[in-house]
Design an enzyme around this catalytic site. Structure first.
Site, PDB file in Angstrom:
ATOM      1  CB  SER A 451       3.633 -17.000  30.459  1.00 33.15           C
ATOM      2  OG  SER A 451       4.713 -17.901  30.331  1.00 33.15           O
ATOM      3  CG  HIS A 472      -0.582 -14.925  30.531  1.00 33.95           C
ATOM      4  ND1 HIS A 472       0.311 -13.902  30.714  1.00 33.95           N
ATOM      5  CD2 HIS A 472      -0.106 -15.967  31.263  1.00 33.95           C
ATOM      6  CE1 HIS A 472       1.279 -14.303  31.511  1.00 33.95           C
ATOM      7  NE2 HIS A 472       1.048 -15.553  31.857  1.00 33.95           N
ATOM      8  CD  GLU A 484      -0.404 -10.204  29.618  1.00 26.27           C
ATOM      9  OE1 GLU A 484       0.344  -9.238  29.437  1.00 26.27           O
ATOM     10  OE2 GLU A 484       0.030 -11.363  29.695  1.00 26.27           O
ATOM     11  CG  ASN A 522       5.432 -12.954  31.644  1.00 27.32           C
ATOM     12  OD1 ASN A 522       5.561 -12.605  32.804  1.00 27.32           O
ATOM     13  ND2 ASN A 522       4.758 -14.033  31.300  1.00 27.32           N
TER      14      ASN A 522
END
Length: 748
Positions: A451, A472, A484, A522
Site C-alpha cells: 500500500s 493494490h 490501484e 494513500n
C-alpha cells in the site's frame, strides 16, 4: 461533413401486421437524443401505415435499453432546447407509446434501466426474459426517474383526450412504477436504485409474462395482437390503481421512507424530492404527479449533487482509458491461474475476489497453521454471502474448490500471475520477489499488494523489471471496489493491459497510477489523519472532529478509521510518509503512546474509542490524558481558536491538506487525469460521491480560496499546511485544479 448520429431506431413490419421497432445504440442501446428522435419518427410511421396493426419495442443484441444517454446531461444543464421541462416528450416522445392508437408491447432482454424501463412502462404490456435487469437507478445521478410532458394540461379530461388523440406522451417513472408494483416495492427500487430480475418483475406485476430470450419477440408479437383483438386488456399503467394502498396507509409508508432516507442520506435532497413527487401523484392524481415530476427533474439537473454524480459516472468509466497503454492495440493475455502469497486479511480477501470470478487460485503460506487460517478466512467470506442470500451452499463449495493451499513454490511453475500480500516489510518482500523470479514462468506477472512501499525498492534484487507491477486492493479486498494498478518506469504496457482486464473481470474499478510512496490514494490521504492529530494536540476535540467529518459524508472520521485499521498499520504507513516527505508531515506521538499502553484500536477494544462485544464504539473519558502527554512531547500549546472550531472549519482543516497533496500527485504525473484521483478517493477512501471527488469538490470552492486558507494556517501552524507550487500557480490564475496539465510530465 455532418455529425454521425448517435444511435437510431429501426422498424420492420411483419406479415402479421406487427411492427418491430428496435433501439440501436451500442453497447447498451442508451436513449440518446438521436435515438429518441428516431423513435419518434419511426413511431409516427407506424401510426400512419394502414398495414401496421400493433407495435413491439425491443433493443438490439439482447439489451432493451440501459437508459437515457447521460452524456446529454451536460447540454441539458447548460440550457437550450433540450433543457426545457418536458422536452423529451414535447419533441421526441409525442405521438408514441402510450398515446398511440395502436397497442404496444415491450420485449425486454438484458437491461431495461432508467429511461429504458420508463419507455417499457409506457407500453400497454411488457414481456421479459428471466434474467433481464429492470430498474430505475436515476437517483445515483442526482435526479429522479421521469422524462416529463409536452404542454401543461391541468384538466384530467383534457389529458385523456390528448392521450386518445395521440398528442401527448407521459414517461414518468415516479408515477408508473408504484401503480405497477405497489408503493413499498417502488420506493425500494427507486430509493435504493435496486433493479429486479425478469422473474421477480413478473411476480411483482412489472412485466406480464416471462419467456426464454429466443421466444421473446414472437410472444410479444402475439400479445400485441391479442390486445388489439380484445383477448388481453389494453392497459394504460398511469391510470392503474389496484396496486396502490389506501391514502392513509400510503402516507404512512411515504413518511417512513422519508425518515429512513433522512437517516441514511442526510446530505441529499433528491431522494426526498422523489418521495414528494410520488406522493403528489397518489394524493392529487397522475396529472399533478406528472407536473411535479417534470418540474422537479429539471430543477435537480441544475444542482451541484447532480453535476457531481454525473462527473463520477463518467470518471469511473474513464479509468480504463490510459494514454500510451490502452491505445496501443494490445490484447489482454488469458490469465488461467493466479497465485497469492500470504493468507492474511488482504491475501484471503484477494483470493475471495478471484475465485468468485472463476479464477483458479493457489494460496501460499509459511506453515500449515497460517495456511488453514487463510483458507478459513476465504470460507468465512463466502459464508457471509450465503447468509445474505447471495450464494447457495452448493455454489460456495464449488467456488471454494478453485482454491488450493500450498507451503512451497512447486505449484508456481504454470501460474500466469502472482500477487504478493504479506506484511509491509521491505526485506521480506524483496526476498519473495527473488524467489518468484526463480520459480515462476518468464511470462508470469509479478504483482505486489503493497500500500505504500516503492515498487522499485521491492524489485531491486530481480531482473524482471518489465513484469513487476502494483496490484493494490483495499480492505476488505473482496468488497471494496477499487484496484490501484501501479506502474513503474519499466513495467510493460502488456502487463498493465492484462491487469486492467483482470480488474474488470473481478468487478473492480481499476485506476492506473505511477510509482511513488503511497501511490495515489494513500499518498493523497496521508494528511487526513495527520491534520486531525495536529488539531487535537492544539486543543480540538477528537469526537467533534469525527462527528464533523462523518456529517460531511465520510463513512467514518479519521480517529474511528485509525481504530479500524489498527495502530500498528497506522504507525507503519505513517512512518513511510514521515521518511519520504519530512518537510510536510506532522509528527505526533499520540498513537505510539496509546499503543505502548496496550491500545491498538478496535481489535483490542480500546483505541480512540472503547468497543463493546458487538464492536459498537463509544467515547473514552480517559483519552485526554494521552493527548496531554503527546502535547507535552510535541511541545505545542493549546490554541483557544481550535477549541471552538465550526464543522466547516474542521472539514476544511482536515481536507484542504488532502487537496494540497492531491495537487502534488496530479502535477507529478502520478495520475494521468484529475478524474482518476476523484474516483480513487471515492472508491478507496469513501469520499462522498455526491461531492464529485476530492479535486472536483475543491474546484467547487475555488483554488484561490483553498490557497488563502492553507497559506493562513501555514503561517500559524507550520509547513504541514504550506500550499504546493501547483496549487499556488492555479490560485494565481484563478484556474481550476483539475484542468488538464499544460505539459506532459507523467510517471506513467
Amino acid at each position: 461533413m455532418g455529425r454521425t448520429p448517435k444511435g437510431r431506431a429501426v422498424m420492420e413490419v411483419g406479415a402479421d401486421g406487427v411492427a418491430i421497432i428496435t433501439l440501436v445504440n451500442p453497447p447498451v442501446n442508451s436513449l440518446s437524443f438521436d435515438v429518441l428522435y428516431s423513435l419518434k419518427e419511426v413511431y409516427e410511421q407506424t401510426l400512419r401505415r394502414d398495414d401496421v396493426k400493433a407495435i413491439v419495442i425491443t433493443g438490439a443484441k439482447g439489451k432493451f435499453s440501459g437508459g437515457f444517454d447521460i452524456s446529454a446531461f451536460g447540454g441539458m444543464q447548460a440550457g437550450g432546447a433540450a433543457s426545457k421541462p418536458g422536452f423529451v416528450s414535447v419533441e421526441i416522445l409525442s405521438d408514441t407509446v402510450e398515446a398511440a392508437r395502436k397497442p404496444s408491447v415491450a420485449a425486454i432482454d438484458g437491461l431495461a434501466l432508467g429511461g429504458g424501463l420508463e419507455v417499457a412502462m409506457a407500453c400497454n404490456a411488457r414481456i421479459s426474459s428471466p434474467n433481464a435487469q429492470l430498474g430505475l437507478p436515476e437517483l445515483q445521478l442526482g435526479v429522479i426517474p421521469g422524462f416529463g410532458v409536452n404542454e401543461r394540461i391541468e384538466d384530467e379530461c383534457l389529458l385523456e383526450t390528448a392521450l386518445t388523440k395521440g398528442d401527448l406522451v407521459l414517461v414518468e417513472g415516479t408515477q408508473r412504477l408504484p401503480r405497477l408494483v405497489g408503493l413499498s416495492k417502488a420506493l425500494e427500487m427507486m430509493l435504493m436504485s435496486k433493479p429486479v430480475k425478469g422473474v421477480d418483475a413478473h411476480s411483482l406485476g412489472l412485466v406480464d409474462a416471462v419467456v426464454a430470450p429466443d421466444q421473446l419477440i414472437n410472444t410479444a408479437r402475439q400479445w400485441a395482437l391479442d390486445i388489439l383483438n380484445c383477448r388481453r386488456p389494453w392497459v394504460r399503467s398511469l391510470y392503474k390503481t389496484d396496486k396502490l394502498e389506501p391514502l392513509g396507509e400510503a402516507r404512512e409508508i411515504l413518511n417512513f421512507a422519508r425518515a429512513q432516507t433522512r437517516k441514511r442520506a442526510p446530505n441529499l435532497t433528491h431522494p426526498l424530492v422523489c418521495i414528494d413527487v410520488i406522493e403528489a401523484g397518489i394524493v392529487s392524481g397522475p396529472v399533478a404527479g406528472l407536473w411535479k415530476e417534470a418540474e422537479a427533474f429539471q430543477g435537480l439537473l441544475e444542482t451541484d449533487t447532480c453535476k457531481a454524480l454525473v462527473h463520477i459516472f463518467f470518471a469511473q468509466r474513464g479509468t480504463s482509458k490510459v494514454p500510451g497503454i490502452t491505445d496501443l492495440g494490445l490484447v489482454p493475455r488469458r490469465i488461467n491461474k493466479v497465485a497469492i502469497i500470504g493468507g492474511g486479511l488482504m491475501g484471503s480477501g484477494i483470493a475471495t475476489a478471484l475465485i468468485l470470478s472463476n479464477y483458479p487460485v493457489i494460496l501460499k503460506e509459511v506453515n500449515e497453521k497460517f495456511l488453514q487460517a487463510g483458507i478459513g478466512r476465504v470460507r468465512a467470506n463466502l459464508q457471509s454471502r450465503v447468509k445474505k442470500g447471495a450464494m447457495t451452499q452448493e455454489k460456495l463449495e464449488k467456488t471454494l474448490s478453485l482454491l488450493k493451499g500450498v507451503l512451497d513454490y512447486k505449484s508456481f511453475k504454470d501460474v500466469d500471475m502472482v500477487i504478493e500480500a504479506v506484511i509491509e516489510n521491505v526485506s521480506l518482500k524483496q526476498q519473495i520477489f527473488v524467489d518468484l523470479e526463480k520459480f515462476c514462468p518468464p511470462h508470469c506477472i509479478l504483482a505486489s499488494n503493497t500500500s505504500t512501499i516503492d515498487l522499485d525498492l521491492i524489485g531491486e534484487k530481480t531482473r524482471s523489471d518489465d513484469r513487476i507491477v502494483g496490484a493494490h486492493f483495499f480492505s476488505p479486498a473482496h468488497v471494496m471496489p477499487l484496484l490501484e494498478i501501479v506502474r513503474t518506469q519499466r513495467t510493460s504496457p502488456q502487463v498493465i493491459v492484462d491487469l486492467l482486464d483482470v480488474g474488470k473481470k473481478i468487478k473492480k474499478t481499476p485506476v492506473v497510477v505511477g510509482n511513488c510512496t503511497g501511490f495515489a490514494v494513500n499518498r493523497m490521504f496521508f494528511p487526513y489523519t495527520q491534520a486531525a492529530l495536529l488539531l487535537v494536540e492544539r486543543g480540538a476535540d477528537v469526537y467533534k472532529i469525527d462527528k464533523a467529518i462523518t456529517k460531511f459524508g465520510m463513512p467514518m472520521g479519521p480517529f474511528r478509521l485509525v481504530d479500524l485499521v489498527g495502530f500498528g498499520v497506522a504507525i507503519a504507513t505513517g512512518g513511510q510518509f514521515v521518511q519520504n516527505f519530512p518537510e510536510r508531515t506532522n509528527i505526533s506521538m499520540l498513537i505510539p503512546i496509546m499503543q505502548e499502553d496496550k491500545r491498538a484500536g478496535e481489535t483490542t477494544r480500546k483505541g480512540f474509542y472503547l468497543y463493546d462485544d458487538k464492536r459498537k464504539a463509544s467515547p473514552d473519558p480517559e483519552l485526554e490524558k494521552y493527548v496531554e502527554k503527546a502535547r507535552g512531547i510535541s511541545g505545542v500549546a493549546i490554541d483557544p481558536k481550535l477549541m471552538k472550531l465550526s464543522d466547516k472549519d474542521i472539514v476544511e482543516m482536515i481536507f484542504f491538506p488532502v487537496v494540497n497533496e492531491a495537487c502534488r500527485v496530479y502535477a507529478e504525473g502520478i495520475a494521468v487525469k484529475a478524474s482518476d484521483l476523484d474516483i480513487a478517493g471515492v472508491m478507496g477512501m469513501g469520499f462522498p460521491p455526491y461531492r464529485g471527488g476530492i479535486l472536483f469538490w475543491a474546484d467547487s470552492l475555488g483554488s484561490k480560496y483553498i490557497y488563502s486558507r492553507l497559506e493562513e494556517w501555514s503561517n500559524l501552524y507550520g509547513g504541514f499546511f504550506k500550499p504546493c507550487e501547483y496549487l499556488a500557480e492555479r490560485a494565481a490564475k484563478g484556474a481550476p485544479l483539475s484542468s488538464p496539465l499544460e505539459r506532459a510530465k507523467s510517471r506513467l
